[in-house]
Design a protein around this motif. Structure first.
Motif, PDB file in Angstrom:
ATOM      1  N   SER A 156    -108.009 -11.227  37.649  1.00  9.85           N
ATOM      2  CA  SER A 156    -107.638 -10.522  36.425  1.00  9.85           C
ATOM      3  C   SER A 156    -106.349  -9.729  36.585  1.00  9.85           C
ATOM      4  O   SER A 156    -105.511  -9.717  35.680  1.00  9.85           O
ATOM      5  N   ARG A 157    -106.177  -9.072  37.734  1.00 10.84           N
ATOM      6  CA  ARG A 157    -105.032  -8.162  37.842  1.00 10.84           C
ATOM      7  C   ARG A 157    -104.362  -8.144  39.207  1.00 10.84           C
ATOM      8  O   ARG A 157    -103.448  -7.351  39.428  1.00 10.84           O
ATOM      9  N   GLY A 158    -104.784  -9.017  40.127  1.00 11.44           N
ATOM     10  CA  GLY A 158    -104.274  -8.930  41.493  1.00 11.44           C
ATOM     11  C   GLY A 158    -103.492 -10.131  41.970  1.00 11.44           C
ATOM     12  O   GLY A 158    -103.189 -10.243  43.162  1.00 11.44           O
ATOM     13  N   GLY A 159    -103.168 -11.051  41.073  1.00  4.06           N
ATOM     14  CA  GLY A 159    -102.314 -12.167  41.466  1.00  4.06           C
ATOM     15  C   GLY A 159    -103.031 -13.391  41.971  1.00  4.06           C
ATOM     16  O   GLY A 159    -102.397 -14.310  42.509  1.00  4.06           O
ATOM     17  N   LEU A 160    -104.351 -13.475  41.809  1.00  7.32           N
ATOM     18  CA  LEU A 160    -105.076 -14.676  42.208  1.00  7.32           C
ATOM     19  C   LEU A 160    -104.927 -15.711  41.099  1.00  7.32           C
ATOM     20  O   LEU A 160    -105.490 -15.571  40.020  1.00  7.32           O
ATOM     21  N   GLY A 161    -104.138 -16.745  41.404  1.00  2.00           N
ATOM     22  CA  GLY A 161    -103.903 -17.799  40.428  1.00  2.00           C
ATOM     23  C   GLY A 161    -103.970 -19.156  41.086  1.00  2.00           C
ATOM     24  O   GLY A 161    -104.636 -19.342  42.117  1.00  2.00           O
ATOM     25  N   SER A 162    -103.267 -20.112  40.520  1.00  3.77           N
ATOM     26  CA  SER A 162    -103.334 -21.494  40.979  1.00  3.77           C
ATOM     27  C   SER A 162    -102.790 -21.680  42.394  1.00  3.77           C
ATOM     28  O   SER A 162    -103.047 -22.708  43.027  1.00  3.77           O
ATOM     29  N   GLN A 163    -102.037 -20.688  42.895  1.00  3.00           N
ATOM     30  CA  GLN A 163    -101.537 -20.789  44.268  1.00  3.00           C
ATOM     31  C   GLN A 163    -102.653 -20.605  45.295  1.00  3.00           C
ATOM     32  O   GLN A 163    -102.437 -20.785  46.491  1.00  3.00           O
ATOM     33  N   TYR A 164    -103.849 -20.256  44.823  1.00  2.00           N
ATOM     34  CA  TYR A 164    -105.020 -20.119  45.681  1.00  2.00           C
ATOM     35  C   TYR A 164    -106.117 -21.066  45.173  1.00  2.00           C
ATOM     36  O   TYR A 164    -107.105 -20.641  44.573  1.00  2.00           O
ATOM     37  N   PRO A 165    -105.961 -22.355  45.408  1.00  2.00           N
ATOM     38  CA  PRO A 165    -106.905 -23.328  44.823  1.00  2.00           C
ATOM     39  C   PRO A 165    -108.330 -23.188  45.309  1.00  2.00           C
ATOM     40  O   PRO A 165    -109.276 -23.415  44.542  1.00  2.00           O
ATOM     41  N   LYS A 166    -108.534 -22.818  46.576  1.00  2.00           N
ATOM     42  CA  LYS A 166    -109.903 -22.696  47.087  1.00  2.00           C
ATOM     43  C   LYS A 166    -110.603 -21.478  46.489  1.00  2.00           C
ATOM     44  O   LYS A 166    -111.801 -21.533  46.167  1.00  2.00           O
TER      45      LYS A 166
END
Length: 222
Positions: A185-195
């Motif tokens: 939501s607010r910490g930068g976890l996106g598609s660059q972290y697929p697992k």
């Protein structure tokens, strides 16, 4: 009877999910945050002196803190479910991530929330540039590097096994969920972290997760 003292938009949602995964009967007593301060209402202090959530009562027993509640419920009612066998590598990983969730993962995410609010809150015009500059500097130099380092680590760990403790879903995954959903939501976890993204998709697909949301109400991490 187990009673979950459930605060909206809080970590207590994980406890509802755990209870659903264990198939236990429970009641919910709901509390609402103050819309201005976002703090818990004073009524929670009647349950536990710190007035925070999650906290459960089980007859006369009061248990607070997410990790302690997870250990209590799985130990008393789990009959071996959601906890790897003692003495196994999976059990060590389980214990590690059970504590990592609050001990390491949440503090920088909470700091980001606080400094985001500092940066965006109303304030006298002469103070705004200074406050925003300090908030951005702290986030850029300390908070976000810590969050990225942790997400890199967790992405790597989920390259070793399907779930955090191993190939079987466990209560450690429930405990880790809040930090990862907050990061998404607010910490930068996106598609660059697929697992990590796949982990979130898997937990969202679990029927017990959906049942917990039905009972506790939807929540957000903003």
């Amino acid at each position: 009877m187990i009673v979950v003292h459930h605060l909206n938009n809080s970590r207590s949602q994980r406890i509802l999910w755990l209870l659903e995964e264990l198939g236990l009967d429970y009641d919910i007593k709901k509390y609402q945050r103050d819309p201005k301060t976002m703090l818990a209402p004073p009524e929670l202090k009647a349950v536990h002196p710190l007035g925070k959530s999650p906290v459960i009562t089980d007859d006369a027993l009061v248990v607070a803190e997410s990790g302690a509640i997870v250990e209590y419920l799985t130990g008393r009612y789990g009959n071996g479910r959601l906890v790897p066998a003692p003495g196994t590598p999976e059990r060590l990983r389980y214990t590690y991530f059970l504590h990592f969730a609050e001990g390491s993962a949440m503090p920088p995410l909470l700091m980001k929330l606080v400094f985001d609010k500092v940066e965006n809150s109303p304030m006298p015009f002469f103070a705004k540039p200074i406050a925003r500059s300090i908030a951005r500097k702290v986030k850029d130099s300390f908070v976000m590097p810590n969050i990225r380092s942790q997400l890199d680590f967790l992405e790597s760990e989920l390259g070793k096994s399907t779930w955090f403790a191993g190939e079987e879903f466990s209560a450690a995954d429930i405990q880790m969920s809040f930090a990862l959903e907050a990061a998404a939501s607010r910490g930068g976890l996106g598609s660059q972290y697929p697992k990590l993204s796949a982990f979130l998709a898997r937990i969202h697909a679990r029927p017990a997760y959906a049942r917990a949301l039905e009972r506790g109400g939807k929540y957000d991490y903003a």
